[in-house]
Design a protein around this motif. Structure first.
Motif, PDB file in Angstrom:
ATOM      1  N   PHE A 159       0.827  -1.209   0.000  1.00 53.14           N
ATOM      2  CA  PHE A 159       0.000   0.000   0.000  1.00 53.14           C
ATOM      3  C   PHE A 159       0.863   1.260   0.000  1.00 53.14           C
ATOM      4  O   PHE A 159       0.528   2.245  -0.619  1.00 53.14           O
ATOM      5  CB  PHE A 159      -0.910   0.035   1.237  1.00 53.14           C
ATOM      6  CG  PHE A 159      -2.213  -0.677   1.050  1.00 53.14           C
ATOM      7  CD1 PHE A 159      -3.052  -0.375   0.000  1.00 53.14           C
ATOM      8  CD2 PHE A 159      -2.608  -1.651   1.945  1.00 53.14           C
ATOM      9  CE1 PHE A 159      -4.265  -1.026  -0.160  1.00 53.14           C
ATOM     10  CE2 PHE A 159      -3.812  -2.312   1.794  1.00 53.14           C
ATOM     11  CZ  PHE A 159      -4.654  -2.001   0.741  1.00 53.14           C
ATOM     12  N   ASP A 160       1.978   1.207   0.715  1.00 52.40           N
ATOM     13  CA  ASP A 160       2.827   2.393   0.850  1.00 52.40           C
ATOM     14  C   ASP A 160       4.113   2.276   0.028  1.00 52.40           C
ATOM     15  O   ASP A 160       5.155   2.788   0.408  1.00 52.40           O
ATOM     16  CB  ASP A 160       3.165   2.629   2.318  1.00 52.40           C
ATOM     17  CG  ASP A 160       3.882   1.444   2.954  1.00 52.40           C
ATOM     18  OD1 ASP A 160       3.979   0.369   2.315  1.00 52.40           O
ATOM     19  OD2 ASP A 160       4.348   1.591   4.093  1.00 52.40           O
ATOM     20  N   GLU A 166       0.927  10.316  -6.730  1.00 51.69           N
ATOM     21  CA  GLU A 166       0.091  10.827  -5.638  1.00 51.69           C
ATOM     22  C   GLU A 166      -1.361  10.358  -5.739  1.00 51.69           C
ATOM     23  O   GLU A 166      -1.981  10.025  -4.727  1.00 51.69           O
ATOM     24  CB  GLU A 166       0.151  12.356  -5.595  1.00 51.69           C
ATOM     25  CG  GLU A 166      -0.437  12.959  -4.339  1.00 51.69           C
ATOM     26  CD  GLU A 166       0.178  12.426  -3.048  1.00 51.69           C
ATOM     27  OE1 GLU A 166      -0.572  12.265  -2.059  1.00 51.69           O
ATOM     28  OE2 GLU A 166       1.395  12.159  -3.003  1.00 51.69           O
ATOM     29  N   ARG A 169      -1.468   6.869  -4.543  1.00 47.68           N
ATOM     30  CA  ARG A 169      -1.269   6.835  -3.094  1.00 47.68           C
ATOM     31  C   ARG A 169      -2.584   7.160  -2.365  1.00 47.68           C
ATOM     32  O   ARG A 169      -2.959   6.509  -1.401  1.00 47.68           O
ATOM     33  CB  ARG A 169      -0.161   7.808  -2.672  1.00 47.68           C
ATOM     34  CG  ARG A 169       0.137   7.738  -1.180  1.00 47.68           C
ATOM     35  CD  ARG A 169       1.391   8.463  -0.769  1.00 47.68           C
ATOM     36  NE  ARG A 169       2.558   8.168  -1.569  1.00 47.68           N
ATOM     37  CZ  ARG A 169       3.269   7.046  -1.510  1.00 47.68           C
ATOM     38  NH1 ARG A 169       2.903   6.076  -0.704  1.00 47.68           N
ATOM     39  NH2 ARG A 169       4.341   6.882  -2.255  1.00 47.68           N
ATOM     40  N   ARG A 172      -4.930   4.198  -2.660  1.00 46.24           N
ATOM     41  CA  ARG A 172      -4.501   3.106  -1.775  1.00 46.24           C
ATOM     42  C   ARG A 172      -4.823   3.434  -0.319  1.00 46.24           C
ATOM     43  O   ARG A 172      -5.225   2.549   0.434  1.00 46.24           O
ATOM     44  CB  ARG A 172      -3.006   2.827  -1.944  1.00 46.24           C
ATOM     45  CG  ARG A 172      -2.699   2.158  -3.267  1.00 46.24           C
ATOM     46  CD  ARG A 172      -1.240   1.817  -3.385  1.00 46.24           C
ATOM     47  NE  ARG A 172      -0.937   1.260  -4.692  1.00 46.24           N
ATOM     48  CZ  ARG A 172       0.169   0.605  -4.963  1.00 46.24           C
ATOM     49  NH1 ARG A 172       1.081   0.405  -4.039  1.00 46.24           N
ATOM     50  NH2 ARG A 172       0.378   0.137  -6.178  1.00 46.24           N
ATOM     51  N   ASN A 173      -4.635   4.670   0.075  1.00 46.55           N
ATOM     52  CA  ASN A 173      -4.979   5.056   1.447  1.00 46.55           C
ATOM     53  C   ASN A 173      -6.472   4.922   1.695  1.00 46.55           C
ATOM     54  O   ASN A 173      -6.900   4.493   2.776  1.00 46.55           O
ATOM     55  CB  ASN A 173      -4.499   6.480   1.746  1.00 46.55           C
ATOM     56  CG  ASN A 173      -3.000   6.554   1.953  1.00 46.55           C
ATOM     57  OD1 ASN A 173      -2.359   5.568   2.314  1.00 46.55           O
ATOM     58  ND2 ASN A 173      -2.428   7.713   1.703  1.00 46.55           N
ATOM     59  N   LYS A 176      -7.068   1.175   1.947  1.00 46.43           N
ATOM     60  CA  LYS A 176      -6.488   0.676   3.190  1.00 46.43           C
ATOM     61  C   LYS A 176      -7.374   1.030   4.382  1.00 46.43           C
ATOM     62  O   LYS A 176      -7.655   0.191   5.240  1.00 46.43           O
ATOM     63  CB  LYS A 176      -5.088   1.259   3.378  1.00 46.43           C
ATOM     64  CG  LYS A 176      -4.402   0.785   4.632  1.00 46.43           C
ATOM     65  CD  LYS A 176      -3.000   1.358   4.731  1.00 46.43           C
ATOM     66  CE  LYS A 176      -2.293   0.673   5.868  1.00 46.43           C
ATOM     67  NZ  LYS A 176      -1.471   1.479   6.659  1.00 46.43           N
TER      68      LYS A 176
END
Length: 191
Positions: A159-160, A166, A169, A172-173, A176
């Motif tokens: 995930f990270d 961006e 990201r 994914r955040n 998550k």
């Protein structure tokens, strides 16, 4: 109780006693309109079953996403004979690429991509306890841009992962947060 880490060797995981709980398998695609079936990755008929508790957690996660998002489900439960076939296909692919590798080297690499059938440590998909999914928009378009990594580059799976753009990201955040809020997590060797 010690928490399991996906980086633990199978030899350690084998020590965990597995007992069939009798928990039913349920068809999960009908539980939320925000769960859709993703395109097939392999040539076999997929079924949309998960253990009841995992399906409930999946629904909680997808419902926690903001409007306009959902999950494209690649696969949940997978029959053991399909799991075995997938493992052997990876084995032969890597054996052809690296004919000088020992069986131990092959096993370590192949097991990163698909779990071997093992009586004491069954693959999570073969128990109905795992699900592969991708964040998608309301129209079912998969939102997956791991650049600068290729789709099959394991360095971009976490995930990270360092260096992802961006927008990815943020997606994914979002994913998550929804998954972990429902009690699910990603398997870092995959996604």
């Amino acid at each position: 109780m010690r928490r399991y880490s996906p980086t633990e060797p199978v030899s350690e995981v084998r020590r965990v006693r597995i007992i069939e709980s009798g928990e039913p398998m349920v068809e999960y695609l009908s539980l939320s309109p925000r769960l859709i079936q993703s395109r097939p990755r392999y040539r076999y008929t997929r079924v949309s079953f998960l253990r009841e508790r995992v399906a409930a957690m999946l629904v909680a996660a997808v419902e926690a996403l903001p409007d306009g998002f959902g999950f494209a489900v690649v696969e949940g439960w997978r029959p053991p004979y399909i799991q075995r076939r997938m493992y052997l296909a990876q084995w032969y692919k890597w054996r052809e690429r690296y004919p000088d590798w020992s069986d131990l080297q092959l096993k370590r690499v192949v097991s990163r991509f698909t779990a071997p059938i093992h009586g004491r440590v069954p693959p999570p998909h073969s128990t109905g306890g795992a699900v592969d999914l991708i964040l998608c928009d309301r129209d079912g378009h998969e939102l997956n841009d791991p650049s600068p990594y290729a789709l099959n580059d394991h360095r971009g799976y976490a995930f990270d992962a360092p260096g992802i753009n961006e927008a990815e990201r943020e997606r994914r955040n979002l994913m998550k947060s929804a998954l972990e809020g429902a009690g699910l997590t990603n398997y870092p060797s995959e996604w």
